[in-house]
Enzyme design. Structure first.
Site, short mmCIF file in Angstrom:
data_model
loop_
_atom_site.label_atom_id
_atom_site.label_comp_id
_atom_site.label_asym_id
_atom_site.label_seq_id
_atom_site.Cartn_x
_atom_site.Cartn_y
_atom_site.Cartn_z
CE LYS A 181 -7.83 2.05 11.20
NZ LYS A 181 -6.71 1.13 10.79
CB THR A 206 -8.83 2.76 3.80
OG1 THR A 206 -8.48 2.30 2.49
CG2 THR A 206 -7.76 2.35 4.79
CB ALA A 243 -6.73 -0.26 7.19
N GLY A 279 0.81 -1.21 0.00
CA GLY A 279 0.00 0.00 0.00
C GLY A 279 0.84 1.26 0.00
CG MET A 280 0.27 6.17 -0.45
SD MET A 280 -1.07 7.30 -0.91
CE MET A 280 -2.10 7.25 0.59
CG LEU A 281 2.11 4.00 6.07
CD1 LEU A 281 3.07 5.18 6.13
CD2 LEU A 281 1.15 4.01 7.25
CG ASP A 332 -6.76 -13.34 5.48
OD1 ASP A 332 -7.04 -12.24 6.03
OD2 ASP A 332 -7.64 -14.13 5.09
CE1 TYR A 344 -10.86 3.22 7.86
CE2 TYR A 344 -11.22 5.54 8.31
CZ TYR A 344 -10.35 4.49 8.08
OH TYR A 344 -9.00 4.70 8.08
#
Length: 283
Positions: A126, A59, A57, A10-12, A36, A122
């Site tokens: 979280k 998201t 996550a 992912g991006m992060l 998983d 969401y």
């Protein structure tokens, strides 16, 4: 020192993996299908490590309203299983959380110990993930972030830059306030927290200062070489979205100050540094 990054594609996760390598750490980068986090057997296969960072996550804020059980599995059950496994391994868990755990109706920055009050599926899932981590292990760092953008993936700046190529005028909301945060800056903060020996607790990983989506878009368009005058104003009420967005998402950085760790710099200055890389490939 060995780190395991989950959600590494992912991006992060991509930025964190790259920066950990740059710092000379040994890194195991995992994403699906390698692990998983909703499957106890899969999580149980995680090998010896010193730090596990959970960047995985669910998201998709609007789809979560209709698929809250699926979001809960990823955002709450997954962190619970990871916390249990890191406790078994004697490792620290770094859990990435969000401003959506708050109600979004404050008038001053939310402190780390401010009461939560999520208004969306969401946010609820979280928040449950934060609770699960604290319940399962004593060695954890929860990092709440918001308004993330980065080079490696879809994000708000890329979307607005693409739209500026096809729309002579952009209408962007003025009544949602937050802190645009570059994923590389968040990755750097995660590493700095570790190297500072941060005690277990909740920290806020957002850029300093604040703006609204309209103000951020004007900076995006300017960095993309367009006239910021094309960015017009509107309000959140103009968009019929399934999930409510926080009107106020500004997070305080008191826990960082308490341990002598500098927060991420001002959002506008950091966007100026990030923009060339983020806008180089709109995908």
């Amino acid at each position: 020192m060995h780190w395991t990054v989950i959600g590494a594609a992912g991006m992060l996760g991509t930025d964190l993996t790259d920066m950990l390598h740059d710092h000379g750490y040994e890194v195991t980068a995992l994403d699906r299908p390698e692990v998983d986090i909703t499957d106890p057997a899969s999580v149980g296969e995680l090998g010896a490590t010193d730090v596990v960072v959970n960047c995985a996550a669910f998201t998709a804020v609007d789809p979560a309203e209709e698929h809250e059980a699926q979001a809960f599995a990823v955002n709450a059950v997954g962190p619970q299983l990871l916390a249990r496994r890191t406790r078994e391994l004697g490792a620290r868990l770094v859990q990435i959380s969000t401003d959506y755990v708050f109600a979004g109706d404050a008038e001053a920055p939310y402190g780390e110990s401010a009461p939560i009050g999520p208004k969306s599926a969401y946010g609820r899932t979280k928040a449950a993930g934060e609770w699960a981590v604290r319940a399962e292990t004593d060695d954890y760092v929860i990092v709440r972030t918001a308004w993330l953008y980065g080079e490696h993936g879809a994000c708000f700046p890329k979307t607005m830059a693409r739209l500026s190529d096809t729309h002579p005028q952009l209408s962007v909301v003025t009544d949602e306030v937050g802190q645009p945060t570059w994923t590389r800056d968040l990755a750097d903060l995660i590493i700095r927290l570790h190297e500072a020996g941060a005690p277990s607790g909740i920290y806020h990983g957002t850029a300093s200062g604040q703006t609204n989506w309209h103000g951020f878009t004007k900076e995006i368009v300017a960095a993309y070489g367009k006239d910021p005058a094309i960015v017009g104003e509107t309000t959140a009420a103009a968009f019929n979205r399934p999930a409510p967005r926080p009107s106020y998402s500004v997070l305080a950085h008191d826990s960082l100050a308490a341990i002598g760790v500098a927060p991420i710099g001002d959002w506008k200055e950091r966007w100026g540094v990030a923009a060339p890389a983020v806008l180089a490939n709109l995908g």
